[in-house]
Design an enzyme around this catalytic site. Structure first.
Site, PDB file in Angstrom:
ATOM      1  CB  ILE A   1     -92.127  24.366  19.426  1.00  0.00           C
ATOM      2  CG1 ILE A   1     -91.548  24.066  20.803  1.00  0.00           C
ATOM      3  CG2 ILE A   1     -91.058  24.964  18.509  1.00  0.00           C
ATOM      4  CD1 ILE A   1     -90.561  22.909  20.822  1.00  0.00           C
TER       5      ILE A   1
ATOM      6  CG  ASP B   1     -99.700  19.062  14.460  1.00  0.00           C
ATOM      7  OD1 ASP B   1    -100.248  18.045  14.952  1.00  0.00           O
ATOM      8  OD2 ASP B   1     -98.909  19.767  15.104  1.00  0.00           O
TER       9      ASP B   1
ATOM     10  NE  ARG C   1     -83.653  18.410  26.704  1.00  0.00           N
ATOM     11  CZ  ARG C   1     -83.089  18.909  27.801  1.00  0.00           C
ATOM     12  NH1 ARG C   1     -82.492  18.104  28.662  1.00  0.00           N
ATOM     13  NH2 ARG C   1     -83.113  20.210  28.031  1.00  0.00           N
TER      14      ARG C   1
ATOM     15  CB  ILE D   1     -87.072  21.169  17.206  1.00  0.00           C
ATOM     16  CG1 ILE D   1     -86.467  22.348  16.438  1.00  0.00           C
ATOM     17  CG2 ILE D   1     -87.519  21.606  18.595  1.00  0.00           C
ATOM     18  CD1 ILE D   1     -87.429  23.510  16.183  1.00  0.00           C
TER      19      ILE D   1
ATOM     20  CG  ASN E   1     -85.702  17.184  23.348  1.00  0.00           C
ATOM     21  OD1 ASN E   1     -84.522  17.156  23.018  1.00  0.00           O
ATOM     22  ND2 ASN E   1     -86.272  18.225  23.946  1.00  0.00           N
TER      23      ASN E   1
ATOM     24  CG  ASP F   1     -78.651  23.596  24.601  1.00  0.00           C
ATOM     25  OD1 ASP F   1     -79.497  23.564  25.494  1.00  0.00           O
ATOM     26  OD2 ASP F   1     -78.512  22.688  23.760  1.00  0.00           O
TER      27      ASP F   1
ATOM     28  NE  ARG G   1     -83.097  26.978  28.269  1.00  0.00           N
ATOM     29  CZ  ARG G   1     -83.655  25.839  27.884  1.00  0.00           C
ATOM     30  NH1 ARG G   1     -82.910  24.799  27.538  1.00  0.00           N
ATOM     31  NH2 ARG G   1     -84.967  25.718  27.855  1.00  0.00           N
TER      32      ARG G   1
ATOM     33  CG  HIS H   1     -80.882  19.837  23.384  1.00  0.00           C
ATOM     34  ND1 HIS H   1     -80.730  21.086  23.947  1.00  0.00           N
ATOM     35  CD2 HIS H   1     -82.195  19.533  23.523  1.00  0.00           C
ATOM     36  CE1 HIS H   1     -81.903  21.513  24.386  1.00  0.00           C
ATOM     37  NE2 HIS H   1     -82.809  20.593  24.147  1.00  0.00           N
TER      38      HIS H   1
ATOM     39  CG  MET I   1     -87.631  24.956  20.784  1.00  0.00           C
ATOM     40  SD  MET I   1     -85.833  24.768  20.782  1.00  0.00           S
ATOM     41  CE  MET I   1     -85.436  25.001  19.067  1.00  0.00           C
TER      42      MET I   1
HETATM   43  P1  NAD Z   1     -96.502  19.976  21.823  1.00  0.00           P
HETATM   44  O1  NAD Z   1     -97.107  18.737  22.367  1.00  0.00           O
HETATM   45  O2  NAD Z   1     -97.048  21.271  22.265  1.00  0.00           O
HETATM   46  O3  NAD Z   1     -96.556  19.959  20.241  1.00  0.00           O
HETATM   47  C1  NAD Z   1     -96.144  18.859  19.492  1.00  0.00           C
HETATM   48  C2  NAD Z   1     -96.966  18.808  18.240  1.00  0.00           C
HETATM   49  O4  NAD Z   1     -96.548  17.670  17.490  1.00  0.00           O
HETATM   50  C3  NAD Z   1     -98.481  18.629  18.504  1.00  0.00           C
HETATM   51  O5  NAD Z   1     -99.226  19.612  17.836  1.00  0.00           O
HETATM   52  C4  NAD Z   1     -98.764  17.253  17.935  1.00  0.00           C
HETATM   53  O6  NAD Z   1    -100.077  17.115  17.389  1.00  0.00           O
HETATM   54  C5  NAD Z   1     -97.696  17.134  16.861  1.00  0.00           C
HETATM   55  N1  NAD Z   1     -97.464  15.770  16.415  1.00  0.00           N
HETATM   56  C6  NAD Z   1     -97.455  14.630  17.130  1.00  0.00           C
HETATM   57  N2  NAD Z   1     -97.243  13.574  16.320  1.00  0.00           N
HETATM   58  C7  NAD Z   1     -97.101  14.061  15.077  1.00  0.00           C
HETATM   59  C8  NAD Z   1     -96.855  13.483  13.811  1.00  0.00           C
HETATM   60  N3  NAD Z   1     -96.713  12.157  13.652  1.00  0.00           N
HETATM   61  N4  NAD Z   1     -96.772  14.304  12.744  1.00  0.00           N
HETATM   62  C9  NAD Z   1     -96.905  15.625  12.873  1.00  0.00           C
HETATM   63  N5  NAD Z   1     -97.146  16.234  14.050  1.00  0.00           N
HETATM   64  C10 NAD Z   1     -97.232  15.472  15.134  1.00  0.00           C
HETATM   65  O7  NAD Z   1     -94.932  19.909  22.144  1.00  0.00           O
HETATM   66  P2  NAD Z   1     -93.858  21.090  22.042  1.00  0.00           P
HETATM   67  O8  NAD Z   1     -93.782  21.786  23.347  1.00  0.00           O
HETATM   68  O9  NAD Z   1     -94.123  21.879  20.818  1.00  0.00           O
HETATM   69  O10 NAD Z   1     -92.494  20.245  21.882  1.00  0.00           O
HETATM   70  C11 NAD Z   1     -92.264  19.478  20.735  1.00  0.00           C
HETATM   71  C12 NAD Z   1     -90.945  18.743  20.848  1.00  0.00           C
HETATM   72  O11 NAD Z   1     -89.834  19.654  20.872  1.00  0.00           O
HETATM   73  C13 NAD Z   1     -90.805  17.905  22.121  1.00  0.00           C
HETATM   74  O12 NAD Z   1     -90.227  16.661  21.809  1.00  0.00           O
HETATM   75  C14 NAD Z   1     -89.853  18.717  22.975  1.00  0.00           C
HETATM   76  O13 NAD Z   1     -89.154  17.940  23.909  1.00  0.00           O
HETATM   77  C15 NAD Z   1     -88.945  19.284  21.915  1.00  0.00           C
HETATM   78  N6  NAD Z   1     -88.161  20.455  22.312  1.00  0.00           N
HETATM   79  C16 NAD Z   1     -86.881  20.530  21.851  1.00  0.00           C
HETATM   80  C17 NAD Z   1     -86.101  21.617  22.170  1.00  0.00           C
HETATM   81  C18 NAD Z   1     -84.692  21.733  21.646  1.00  0.00           C
HETATM   82  O14 NAD Z   1     -83.921  22.556  22.155  1.00  0.00           O
HETATM   83  N7  NAD Z   1     -84.299  20.993  20.634  1.00  0.00           N
HETATM   84  C19 NAD Z   1     -86.605  22.653  22.974  1.00  0.00           C
HETATM   85  C20 NAD Z   1     -87.913  22.543  23.422  1.00  0.00           C
HETATM   86  C21 NAD Z   1     -88.689  21.425  23.090  1.00  0.00           C
HETATM   87  C1  LMR Z   2     -85.266  22.454  26.448  1.00  0.00           C
HETATM   88  O1  LMR Z   2     -84.037  22.435  26.526  1.00  0.00           O
HETATM   89  O2  LMR Z   2     -85.954  23.365  26.945  1.00  0.00           O
HETATM   90  C2  LMR Z   2     -85.953  21.373  25.666  1.00  0.00           C
HETATM   91  O3  LMR Z   2     -85.079  20.360  25.318  1.00  0.00           O
HETATM   92  C3  LMR Z   2     -87.187  20.866  26.318  1.00  0.00           C
HETATM   93  C4  LMR Z   2     -86.934  20.076  27.568  1.00  0.00           C
HETATM   94  O4  LMR Z   2     -87.410  18.941  27.645  1.00  0.00           O
HETATM   95  O5  LMR Z   2     -86.294  20.590  28.482  1.00  0.00           O
END
Ligand code: NAD
Ligand code: LMR
Length: 330
Positions: free
Chosen positions: A13, A34, A88, A118, A120, A151, A154, A179, A230
């Site tokens: 993301i 990061d 989640r 964001i 989860n 959401d 979607r 969520h 996202m």
């Molecule tokens: P990802 O693994 O591709 O990226 C996560 C990043 O976080 C990585 O680059 C990692 O190095 C970094 N990270 C880990 N620990 C860290 C720290 N202490 N400080 C800074 N950075 C750190 O994952 P993603 O696909 O980008 O998803 C990230 C999060 O977003 C997940 O928890 C996922 O479930 C959530 N998400 C939420 C929604 C929503 O609707 N709210 C939608 C999609 C994903």
């Molecule tokens: C989503 O709704 O796509 C995110 O919360 C990521 C997930 O774990 O489904």
């Protein structure tokens, strides 16, 4: 001057979200943080000829502090994503600590920033953020948001099969609750312009919005969850927060907030028995200025959806709060 910060900027993301923020004329300064790969992502984005000045940091040499100092908006997509078969809530063990520590950094370096969570499980990570900010005596509930825009996106997209609307984002559909799965409550009866969802299509449409995340997790087959949609949704919400902070009027977005700290929210908390909840929120210069209580306008079907949502949320919220007060041994 607006400074935006992305924590977790090198991730699935984080990268496309940082790209959208870098390209936005609303942002003057963008800082990326990061635990890995920020120098490369920053160098790459720095070649884009947009306004925002970009800097990137790793944890070494006070990187988090440097990234956060002077921030107006901090977006947090740091943490692990789901794999097929996971909920989640299964992410809590790792992501709870990540969010807690990053929010501690925000409390120290930019306590007045708008915080957009964001990571989860959002139903728990937002209460975690609230408790950390309270412990640091800098909590302003109006400035803390759980991002539930995906959401909404979607719901707009999936209802298009029924409406045939060429531009899906023109149909405004409130999505309330939380969520994850059944805590997500889409309100098609309140769509504007009105949509007529045939009874035989309603259950599948609701399920698709509630479990849309699973669709992506399954399709990616172990390579993560929604990232591009996202990033779009996260950017869309961040843009609205920034526009409202600059004085633009009439901006209302569903977002997961601490009801007791936002005008109009206490009545919703009383009615639902839940302290954190997503509702359409009027955004303004100080953040979440008013929570709109639309519970009285729900259809009978939607009232039924609300019951499991409330039960699920109570557990998720309590788990987040407890994590901050009784952290598990390291
Ligand atoms: P990802 O693994 O591709 O990226 C996560 C990043 O976080 C990585 O680059 C990692 O190095 C970094 N990270 C880990 N620990 C860290 C720290 N202490 N400080 C800074 N950075 C750190 O994952 P993603 O696909 O980008 O998803 C990230 C999060 O977003 C997940 O928890 C996922 O479930 C959530 N998400 C939420 C929604 C929503 O609707 N709210 C939608 C999609 C994903
Ligand atoms: C989503 O709704 O796509 C995110 O919360 C990521 C997930 O774990 O489904």
């Amino acid at each position: 001057m607006v400074k935006a910060v992305v924590l977790g900027a090198s991730g699935g993301i984080g990268q496309p979200l940082s790209l959208l923020l870098k390209a936005s004329p609303l942002i003057d300064e963008l800082s990326l943080y990061d635990v890995v790969n920020t120098p490369g992502v920053t160098a790459d984005l720095s070649h884009i000829s947009s306004v925002a000045k970009i800097t990137g940091y790793l944890p070494a040499d006070d990187g988090l502090k440097k990234a956060l100092t002077g921030a107006d908006v901090v977006v947090i997509p740091a943490g692990i994503p789901r794999k097929p078969g996971m909920t989640r809530d299964d992410l809590f063990k790792i992501n709870a600590g990540i969010v807690r520590d990053l929010v501690k950094g925000i409390a120290e370096s930019c306590p007045k920033a708008f915080i957009l969570v964001i990571s989860n499980p959002v139903n728990s990570t937002v209460p975690i953020a609230a408790e950390v900010l309270k412990q640091a005596n800098v909590y302003d509930p109006k400035r803390l948001f759980g991002v539930t825009t995906l959401d909404v996106v979607r719901a707009e997209t999936f209802v298009q099969d029924i409406t045939g609307e060429k531009e899906p984002s023109k149909t405004v559909i409130p999505v309330i609750g939380g969520h994850s799965g059944e805590t997500i409550v889409p309100l098609f009866s309140l769509a504007k312009p009105a949509v007529n969802v045939p009874a035989d299509k309603y259950p599948a449409l609701i399920k698709r919005v509630q479990f849309g995340g699973d669709e992506v997790v399954e399709a990616k087959g172990g390579a993560g969850s929604a990232t591009l949609s996202m990033a779009y949704a996260g950017f869309r919400f961040a843009e609205q927060v920034i526009k409202a902070s600059k004085g633009e009027k009439g901006i209302v977005e569903p977002t997961f907030i601490d009801l007791n700290g936002v005008s109009g929210g206490d009545a919703i908390a009383k009615e639902t028995g839940v302290d954190f909840f997503s509702v359409p929120v009027e955004l303004g210069p100080s953040g979440a200025e008013k929570a709109n209580n639309i519970l009285g306008s729900l259809s009978e079907d939607e009232k039924k959806l609300l019951e499991p949502a409330k039960t699920g949320l109570k557990g998720n919220i309590a788990k987040g709060i407890d994590f901050v007060h009784n952290p598990p041994p390291k």
